[in-house]
Scaffold this motif. Structure first.
Motif, PDB file in Angstrom:
ATOM      1  N   ASP A  32      45.042  58.406  75.259  1.00  0.00           N
ATOM      2  CA  ASP A  32      45.663  57.080  75.326  1.00  0.00           C
ATOM      3  C   ASP A  32      44.612  55.974  75.247  1.00  0.00           C
ATOM      4  O   ASP A  32      44.844  54.938  74.614  1.00  0.00           O
ATOM      5  N   ALA A  33      43.465  56.183  75.896  1.00  0.00           N
ATOM      6  CA  ALA A  33      42.393  55.183  75.859  1.00  0.00           C
ATOM      7  C   ALA A  33      41.860  55.036  74.434  1.00  0.00           C
ATOM      8  O   ALA A  33      41.618  53.915  73.962  1.00  0.00           O
ATOM      9  N   LEU A  35      43.494  55.667  71.643  1.00  0.00           N
ATOM     10  CA  LEU A  35      44.548  55.026  70.864  1.00  0.00           C
ATOM     11  C   LEU A  35      44.578  53.514  71.130  1.00  0.00           C
ATOM     12  O   LEU A  35      44.686  52.715  70.197  1.00  0.00           O
ATOM     13  N   ALA A  36      44.473  53.142  72.394  1.00  0.00           N
ATOM     14  CA  ALA A  36      44.461  51.719  72.747  1.00  0.00           C
ATOM     15  C   ALA A  36      43.245  51.022  72.131  1.00  0.00           C
ATOM     16  O   ALA A  36      43.351  49.886  71.638  1.00  0.00           O
ATOM     17  N   LEU A  37      42.107  51.686  72.119  1.00  0.00           N
ATOM     18  CA  LEU A  37      40.897  51.121  71.528  1.00  0.00           C
ATOM     19  C   LEU A  37      41.070  50.940  70.016  1.00  0.00           C
ATOM     20  O   LEU A  37      40.702  49.902  69.465  1.00  0.00           O
ATOM     21  N   GLN A  38      41.675  51.919  69.346  1.00  0.00           N
ATOM     22  CA  GLN A  38      41.926  51.807  67.910  1.00  0.00           C
ATOM     23  C   GLN A  38      42.895  50.662  67.602  1.00  0.00           C
ATOM     24  O   GLN A  38      42.697  49.905  66.653  1.00  0.00           O
ATOM     25  N   GLN A  39      43.925  50.522  68.422  1.00  0.00           N
ATOM     26  CA  GLN A  39      44.893  49.444  68.209  1.00  0.00           C
ATOM     27  C   GLN A  39      44.240  48.076  68.423  1.00  0.00           C
ATOM     28  O   GLN A  39      44.492  47.132  67.678  1.00  0.00           O
ATOM     29  N   THR A  40      43.396  47.994  69.434  1.00  0.00           N
ATOM     30  CA  THR A  40      42.698  46.740  69.708  1.00  0.00           C
ATOM     31  C   THR A  40      41.746  46.399  68.567  1.00  0.00           C
ATOM     32  O   THR A  40      41.663  45.249  68.138  1.00  0.00           O
TER      33      THR A  40
END
Length: 141
Positions: A32-33, A35-40
């Motif tokens: 999840d971390a 994925l969140a980093l990629q989205q950011t």
């Protein structure tokens, strides 16, 4: 003694049962971390691209405004008062600009949209003026 062996086995059984759940939780949190980093990162790249496009548009708008200004007879051939009046009208139409000014070849401000000054102001020592003279093109400053 039998009781301690039973407690130890029970504790080991609980650890063995809980260990996969804990491992899965850690794995999920890391996924999840990431994925969140990629989205950011994707959102940041998009924002940077939009900002660059906006700045390009602003630069082109400024270039067009300056070309129109330079073509005006009030700026090219008119008196300082006519030039100032024309620039003040332009500034009213384009409030995003703080000031418009016309500088002669020696670096003295000939007229500006903020009004006439009683003193002669020179910008001959400014980089934007030297570059404009050297490149024979407009500059901002």
């Amino acid at each position: 003694m039998l009781r301690h062996k039973l407690q130890a086995r029970l504790a080991l059984l609980v650890v063995v049962a809980v260990l996969p759940i804990a491992g899965f939780s850690v794995f999920s949190a890391l996924r999840d971390a990431r994925l969140a980093l990629q989205q950011t990162e994707t959102a940041l790249k998009l924002s940077a691209s939009l900002a660059a496009t906006s700045l390009d548009g602003l630069a082109e708008s400024a270039r067009g405004t300056l070309h129109a200004m330079a073509a005006s007879s009030n700026v090219r051939d008119g008196s300082a008062a006519a030039c100032q009046s024309y620039l003040a009208q332009l500034r009213g139409r384009f409030p995003q600009y703080a000031n418009f000014g016309v500088v002669d070849h020696e670096g003295y401000i000939r007229c500006q949209s903020r009004g006439a000054t009683t003193e002669r102001i020179s910008v001959a020592d400014r980089l934007y003026f030297r570059e404009a003279i050297e490149r024979r093109d407009w500059r901002t400053g």
